[in-house]
Design an enzyme around this catalytic site. Sequence first.
Site, PDB file in Angstrom:
ATOM      1  N   LYS A 120     -17.608  16.842 -15.078  1.00  0.00           N
ATOM      2  CA  LYS A 120     -16.569  17.313 -13.789  1.00  0.00           C
ATOM      3  C   LYS A 120     -16.474  16.109 -12.798  1.00  0.00           C
ATOM      4  O   LYS A 120     -17.261  16.015 -12.084  1.00  0.00           O
ATOM      5  CB  LYS A 120     -17.548  18.752 -13.615  1.00  0.00           C
ATOM      6  CG  LYS A 120     -17.396  19.659 -13.066  1.00  0.00           C
ATOM      7  CD  LYS A 120     -17.221  20.796 -12.161  1.00  0.00           C
ATOM      8  CE  LYS A 120     -16.730  21.283 -11.228  1.00  0.00           C
ATOM      9  NZ  LYS A 120     -17.826  21.841 -10.400  1.00  0.00           N
ATOM     10  N   LYS A 172     -18.306  15.799  -5.644  1.00  0.00           N
ATOM     11  CA  LYS A 172     -18.779  14.864  -5.120  1.00  0.00           C
ATOM     12  C   LYS A 172     -20.307  14.657  -4.964  1.00  0.00           C
ATOM     13  O   LYS A 172     -20.650  13.579  -4.606  1.00  0.00           O
ATOM     14  CB  LYS A 172     -18.321  14.985  -3.471  1.00  0.00           C
ATOM     15  CG  LYS A 172     -19.192  16.645  -3.586  1.00  0.00           C
ATOM     16  CD  LYS A 172     -18.494  16.520  -1.266  1.00  0.00           C
ATOM     17  CE  LYS A 172     -18.563  18.564  -0.599  1.00  0.00           C
ATOM     18  NZ  LYS A 172     -18.303  19.131  -2.033  1.00  0.00           N
ATOM     19  N   LYS A 224     -28.066  26.567  -6.504  1.00  0.00           N
ATOM     20  CA  LYS A 224     -28.256  25.925  -5.116  1.00  0.00           C
ATOM     21  C   LYS A 224     -29.292  25.363  -5.244  1.00  0.00           C
ATOM     22  O   LYS A 224     -29.704  24.006  -4.677  1.00  0.00           O
ATOM     23  CB  LYS A 224     -27.682  26.248  -4.101  1.00  0.00           C
ATOM     24  CG  LYS A 224     -25.883  26.143  -3.953  1.00  0.00           C
ATOM     25  CD  LYS A 224     -25.502  27.060  -2.439  1.00  0.00           C
ATOM     26  CE  LYS A 224     -23.607  27.192  -2.746  1.00  0.00           C
ATOM     27  NZ  LYS A 224     -23.251  28.275  -2.211  1.00  0.00           N
TER      28      LYS A 224
HETATM   29  P1  ADP Z   1     -17.979  19.869  -5.474  1.00  0.00           P
HETATM   30  O1  ADP Z   1     -18.233  20.095  -6.775  1.00  0.00           O
HETATM   31  O2  ADP Z   1     -17.108  18.318  -4.885  1.00  0.00           O
HETATM   32  O3  ADP Z   1     -18.544  19.419  -4.345  1.00  0.00           O
HETATM   33  P2  ADP Z   1     -16.190  22.101  -4.387  1.00  0.00           P
HETATM   34  O4  ADP Z   1     -18.276  22.598  -5.038  1.00  0.00           O
HETATM   35  O5  ADP Z   1     -17.198  21.605  -2.892  1.00  0.00           O
HETATM   36  O6  ADP Z   1     -16.881  20.247  -5.398  1.00  0.00           O
HETATM   37  O7  ADP Z   1     -15.362  22.341  -5.002  1.00  0.00           O
HETATM   38  C1  ADP Z   1     -14.765  23.321  -4.086  1.00  0.00           C
HETATM   39  C2  ADP Z   1     -13.416  23.860  -4.720  1.00  0.00           C
HETATM   40  O8  ADP Z   1     -13.044  23.239  -5.706  1.00  0.00           O
HETATM   41  C3  ADP Z   1     -13.978  24.909  -5.505  1.00  0.00           C
HETATM   42  O9  ADP Z   1     -13.113  26.435  -5.308  1.00  0.00           O
HETATM   43  C4  ADP Z   1     -14.031  24.802  -6.906  1.00  0.00           C
HETATM   44  O10 ADP Z   1     -14.012  25.777  -7.881  1.00  0.00           O
HETATM   45  C5  ADP Z   1     -12.693  23.383  -7.403  1.00  0.00           C
HETATM   46  N1  ADP Z   1     -13.419  22.474  -7.319  1.00  0.00           N
HETATM   47  C6  ADP Z   1     -14.185  21.469  -7.529  1.00  0.00           C
HETATM   48  N2  ADP Z   1     -13.988  20.773  -8.199  1.00  0.00           N
HETATM   49  C7  ADP Z   1     -13.578  21.342  -9.165  1.00  0.00           C
HETATM   50  C8  ADP Z   1     -12.601  20.210 -10.535  1.00  0.00           C
HETATM   51  N3  ADP Z   1     -13.588  18.918 -11.166  1.00  0.00           N
HETATM   52  N4  ADP Z   1     -11.828  20.811 -11.654  1.00  0.00           N
HETATM   53  C9  ADP Z   1     -11.574  22.098 -10.553  1.00  0.00           C
HETATM   54  N5  ADP Z   1     -11.740  22.010  -9.780  1.00  0.00           N
HETATM   55  C10 ADP Z   1     -12.452  22.536  -9.228  1.00  0.00           C
END
Ligand code: ADP
Length: 320
Positions: A190, A193, A111
């Site tokens: 992947k 957001k 992070k």
């Molecule tokens: P972002 O990458 O959009 O910031 P987060 O890190 O907040 O998303 O992820 C929240 C949850 O959603 C986590 O448990 C993560 O494993 C799942 N997640 C996020 N993006 C994906 C993806 N592209 N494929 C599968 N799971 C995902």
Amino acid sequence: MRALTGIQPSGITHLGNLFGAMLPIVDLCTKNPDSVCMLVNLHALTTVHDAKQLSQNTFDLAVDMLALGIDPKETNFFRQSDVPEHTELTWILSTLTPMGLLQRSHSFKDKTAKGIEASVGLFIYPVLMACDILLYDADVVPVGKDQKQHLEIARDLAEKFNHTFGETFVLPEPQISETTAVVPGVDGEKMSKSYGNTIEIFADEKTLKKQVMSIVTDSTPVEEAKEPKGNTIYQLYCLFADEAEKREFAERFRAGGMGYGDAKKILFEKANAFLAPLREKRMQILAKPDFVNDVLAEGAKKARIIAGKKMSEVRRKVGV
Ligand code: ADP
Ligand code: TRP
């Protein structure tokens, strides 16, 4: 057996969140009554420093989870910040937490490498997460691979406390889902957001169509055969389709004659058929904001009974 999960209200939710986290959580809570599903807004505070945005995100996520099927009568569903025992226990456990344990945290390193401020809060994020789990005597915590180390830290801290002050906490077992595939975004990377490549879960139909149609493709002509494996349209279609539908779609790709534009339209129809009822349900819940606030207040009340009892024991054992 009590299963427990925490989900961060950190922004508009997308298909990656839906299939990677939200639906598995709803499924788990449905199968295991008395599970805990909390909206970890204090964790989100390590990255979101805008009051309106954080409280809106938290409310929105509550609505999302209810629309997806969390039943607050069966599941302990609440907002982390409504249960002050989490922060109180965080202090007490932090006095037992070796600095070195947190210095080895991959998530902290990742992070801060991404530019998130290296605050003390971000540093002790795993301690707060351990408290989320330990306060409720959770037996299993289903998490993605990226959270494995956080679970190990929670177990280490529980053991250290039990060893120092006597048997108090249950050691939680991680349930790591190796199989959860990474959902690709419209650019093939992947979906996240932070990459601006998302397809939102609850966007209106027009926006959903626009996002699906924006999937990046190569310039293979319509009539030419195409390989479904690794193709973003095909991968996204598979999230919504059954085995026979997947096979048929793959065959159409391989046969040639289907252009990417047509494939996207088929994907849109399929995704929309899945998402429209959820969208509808969400609108109904959104029309009753008092219901959502009442659910969260009631959830916090129930959670505080469990967490409060554990906290009294902790206070007594440490002598405060
Ligand atoms: P972002 O990458 O959009 O910031 P987060 O890190 O907040 O998303 O992820 C929240 C949850 O959603 C986590 O448990 C993560 O494993 C799942 N997640 C996020 N993006 C994906 C993806 N592209 N494929 C599968 N799971 C995902
Ligand atoms: N750190 C978790 C994540 O980013 C969120 C979280 C906070 C959590 N507390 C929790 C997950 C307790 C499971 C149990 O996904």
